[in-house]
Design a protein around this motif. Structure first.
Motif, PDB file in Angstrom:
ATOM      1  N   TYR A  77       0.839  -1.199   0.000  1.00  0.00           N
ATOM      2  CA  TYR A  77       0.000   0.000   0.000  1.00  0.00           C
ATOM      3  C   TYR A  77       0.872   1.247   0.000  1.00  0.00           C
ATOM      4  O   TYR A  77       1.987   1.246   0.549  1.00  0.00           O
ATOM      5  CB  TYR A  77      -0.917   0.016   1.234  1.00  0.00           C
ATOM      6  N   LYS A  78       0.375   2.308  -0.590  1.00  0.00           N
ATOM      7  CA  LYS A  78       1.051   3.595  -0.544  1.00  0.00           C
ATOM      8  C   LYS A  78       0.549   4.372   0.671  1.00  0.00           C
ATOM      9  O   LYS A  78      -0.605   4.238   1.076  1.00  0.00           O
ATOM     10  CB  LYS A  78       0.789   4.395  -1.824  1.00  0.00           C
ATOM     11  N   TRP A  79       1.437   5.192   1.255  1.00  0.00           N
ATOM     12  CA  TRP A  79       1.049   5.926   2.453  1.00  0.00           C
ATOM     13  C   TRP A  79      -0.183   6.803   2.238  1.00  0.00           C
ATOM     14  O   TRP A  79      -1.076   6.836   3.112  1.00  0.00           O
ATOM     15  CB  TRP A  79       2.209   6.762   2.991  1.00  0.00           C
ATOM     16  N   GLY A  85      -7.572   5.972   4.284  1.00  0.00           N
ATOM     17  CA  GLY A  85      -8.401   5.037   5.026  1.00  0.00           C
ATOM     18  C   GLY A  85      -8.617   5.480   6.457  1.00  0.00           C
ATOM     19  O   GLY A  85      -9.729   5.386   6.992  1.00  0.00           O
ATOM     20  N   ALA A  86      -7.548   5.990   7.098  1.00  0.00           N
ATOM     21  CA  ALA A  86      -7.665   6.458   8.478  1.00  0.00           C
ATOM     22  C   ALA A  86      -8.578   7.679   8.557  1.00  0.00           C
ATOM     23  O   ALA A  86      -9.467   7.767   9.418  1.00  0.00           O
ATOM     24  CB  ALA A  86      -6.275   6.787   9.034  1.00  0.00           C
ATOM     25  N   PHE A  87      -8.372   8.622   7.637  1.00  0.00           N
ATOM     26  CA  PHE A  87      -9.174   9.852   7.672  1.00  0.00           C
ATOM     27  C   PHE A  87     -10.620   9.598   7.267  1.00  0.00           C
ATOM     28  O   PHE A  87     -11.525  10.307   7.699  1.00  0.00           O
ATOM     29  CB  PHE A  87      -8.552  10.911   6.757  1.00  0.00           C
ATOM     30  N   HIS A  88     -10.845   8.579   6.451  1.00  0.00           N
ATOM     31  CA  HIS A  88     -12.213   8.256   6.044  1.00  0.00           C
ATOM     32  C   HIS A  88     -13.043   7.853   7.263  1.00  0.00           C
ATOM     33  O   HIS A  88     -14.174   8.311   7.448  1.00  0.00           O
ATOM     34  CB  HIS A  88     -12.208   7.127   5.023  1.00  0.00           C
ATOM     35  N   GLY A 348      -8.549   6.640  13.867  1.00  0.00           N
ATOM     36  CA  GLY A 348      -7.495   6.563  12.862  1.00  0.00           C
ATOM     37  C   GLY A 348      -6.821   5.204  12.858  1.00  0.00           C
ATOM     38  O   GLY A 348      -6.533   4.639  11.790  1.00  0.00           O
ATOM     39  N   PHE A 349      -6.584   4.652  14.039  1.00  0.00           N
ATOM     40  CA  PHE A 349      -5.981   3.321  14.154  1.00  0.00           C
ATOM     41  C   PHE A 349      -6.908   2.274  13.541  1.00  0.00           C
ATOM     42  O   PHE A 349      -6.480   1.419  12.756  1.00  0.00           O
ATOM     43  CB  PHE A 349      -5.712   3.018  15.630  1.00  0.00           C
ATOM     44  N   LYS A 355      -8.188  -0.424   6.325  1.00  0.00           N
ATOM     45  CA  LYS A 355      -7.690  -0.131   4.984  1.00  0.00           C
ATOM     46  C   LYS A 355      -6.649  -1.149   4.526  1.00  0.00           C
ATOM     47  O   LYS A 355      -6.644  -1.579   3.361  1.00  0.00           O
ATOM     48  CB  LYS A 355      -7.080   1.277   4.958  1.00  0.00           C
ATOM     49  N   THR A 356      -5.777  -1.563   5.445  1.00  0.00           N
ATOM     50  CA  THR A 356      -4.708  -2.490   5.086  1.00  0.00           C
ATOM     51  C   THR A 356      -5.178  -3.941   5.064  1.00  0.00           C
ATOM     52  O   THR A 356      -4.384  -4.845   4.781  1.00  0.00           O
ATOM     53  CB  THR A 356      -3.529  -2.357   6.064  1.00  0.00           C
TER      54      THR A 356
END
Length: 508
Positions: A77-79, A85-88, A348-349, A355-356
């Motif tokens: 995955y790209k940062w 994903g965290a901000f979503h 966020g966590f 996401k990952t």
């Protein structure tokens, strides 16, 4: 098991983030890789809480986000994608953060207006120590069902009950346990609650069918908790040692510092009335804050500037009575910043883990190993509990298991109503029992439980919030015995067929 495309399972306002073009080479994590960020984060969290004796989970969760990011990079995955994903997840949870902000305003303003002091005053006058815990749970239940928000109930009525309990000499953790039991009961069965609407939306069930199907676990757990609080009030807590001189000192101090009158209860009654009329919670709570501010000016003699300060920074007073000063010197938006920052980090966590693909991998492994309805139902409850513990987010603990388990229930011929009940029990009710979860952090902060510097005594509220943990236990018992576990109806099967809903088989 057979689970075709997990990315198609969606819930309102929370779609699974698809792999973007920049992540086309990303691979699905193995179980070992998926567990790495979770285990390491829990390890750091344990060191912070139990070795250092410092109740500030913020830095361990921040480290957890970083570890998850490194795992995501290792998977391809790209940062920017992990960050998205965290901000979503943070973004779609903003309504809950908004409620925290408004509740902070309400606490400060309702103390200044005399609403909270009047509740404490009349509670000490009208309630007896023997029935206090049971009555407090019933009161919180009633208010929470009406408002549809456990947080709003805990921050207002719950805070007042803490003052009454202090006057009776009842340990804080007993009072907090009764408050949490009652408040989160309403958050589970109120049609106004966001989590109560989220669970059936994720699983594809009807809201009111979902509420009715929760009664077989909710009613017994509440009745058992009520009986325990009654027994404790008359036996285990030595109410004969209640100092009526201390109660008189508290009521006199409140009477000297505030104009105490039933009129002061108007802001609380307004919020309940708006909730009964099914008005949205945020404007309803804000209306209560506005009316409370006006009453602080008109009835208690505060200036407009002072009222703004109470709403922002909290109320401050020195009554000379140590039992109530800590409860009256609080509130304001700024008092919620510790909790809000913790909530944002936990979200966020959780978003990074989702996401990952780490959470999805773990859930798929669990599902692939169960072969019976009892196993599926128990796994759904425990998965919600685990997601609550790891991700610190009650919404993710409902949305993710609900999305992943739904096809399995369709495949074994059981109604998804069983699933919607399971994820509410493991999600909504367990949230306040985990100190670093959004729900637990709010309870500890709003009720002034004073956790920190190695003083964890008040964390005893967790096992004493009987209704919250009894409900999932009863749910597991029903799963094992087949009681109150409805099979799929013909209407449900036809609806799945018409909608082309995916169906998975277990043990395949």
């Amino acid at each position: 098991m057979i689970l075709d495309d997990p990315d198609k399972f969606k819930c309102p306002n929370r779609e699974v983030t698809h792999v973007s073009a920049s992540d086309e080479n990303a691979i699905k994590p193995s179980l070992g890789m998926a567990l790495v960020p979770i285990v390491l984060t829990l390890l750091v969290l344990g060191i912070q809480l139990f070795y250092f004796g410092d109740f500030t989970p913020h830095i361990p969760l921040t480290i957890g986000i970083a570890i998850t990011g490194l795992v995501g990079l290792k998977l391809g995955y790209k940062w920017p994608s992990i960050e998205e994903g965290a901000f979503h997840v943070i973004n779609i949870s903003m309504p809950s953060v908004s409620i925290l902000i408004v509740v902070g305003m309400i606490v400060g303003v309702w103390i200044a207006s005399g609403t909270v002091p009047s509740l404490i005053y009349y509670g000490l006058k009208l309630l007896s120590p023997e029935i206090f815990l049971a009555a407090g749970m019933i009161l919180c239940s009633t208010v929470s069902v009406s408002l549809g928000t456990s947080w709003g109930t805990v921050g207002t009525v719950g805070l007042a009950l803490m003052g009454i309990g202090a006057g009776f000499g009842i340990p804080m953790y007993w009072t907090a346990g009764a408050v949490v039991s009652g408040a989160f009961f309403g958050d589970k069965i109120s049609p106004l609650s966001d989590t109560t609407n989220l669970a059936p939306a994720v699983t594809g069930t009807n809201l009111f069918d979902h509420i009715r199907n929760m009664l077989p676990t909710t009613v017994p757990s509440m009745l058992i908790a009520l009986a325990i609080y009654f027994v404790v009030g008359f036996t285990l807590i030595d109410t004969s040692q209640v100092s009526f001189e201390r109660i008189d000192a508290i009521t006199s101090a409140l009477d000297d510092a505030f104009w105490i009158s039933p009129i002061m209860l108007a802001p609380a009654l307004l919020v309940i009335a708006l909730a009964v009329k099914k008005q949205p919670p945020i404007p309803s709570l804000f209306a209560g804050a506005v009316v409370g501010g006006l009453m602080a000016i008109v009835c208690q003699g505060a200036t407009m500037h002072e009222t703004f300060t109470f709403a922002n920074s909290g109320y401050s007073i020195d009554t000379g009575v140590p039992e109530i000063d800590p409860l009256l010197n609080r509130g304001g938006i700024q008092s919620m910043m510790w909790t809000i920052s913790l909530v944002l980090l936990a979200l966020g966590f959780g978003g990074a883990l989702e996401k990952t693909g780490c959470l999805q991998t773990i859930i798929e492994v669990i599902i692939s190993r169960v072969k019976t309805f009892a196993g599926i139902q128990t796994s759904a409850i425990l998965t919600s509990v685990a997601t609550n513990t790891v991700a610190g987010d009650p919404y993710l603990s409902i949305a993710l298991p609900g999305r992943m388990y739904a096809p399995v229930y369709r495949g074994i011929g059981y109604s998804p109503l069983n699933l919607s009940r399971a994820i509410e029990e493991g999600g909504t009710l367990v949230s306040p029992l985990i100190p670093w979860n959004a729900g637990g952090a709010f309870v500890i902060s709003a009720l002034a439980l004073g956790i920190g510097d190695g003083n964890f005594e008040n964390l005893l509220y967790i096992p004493l919030a009987f209704a919250c943990w009894l409900s999932p236990v009863i749910g597991i018992f029903y799963a094992m015995t087949g009681l109150f576990s409805p099979k799929s109806s013909d209407e449900e099967k036809q609806a799945w067929q018409d909608a082309g809903e995916p169906i998975a088989t277990i043990g395949a």
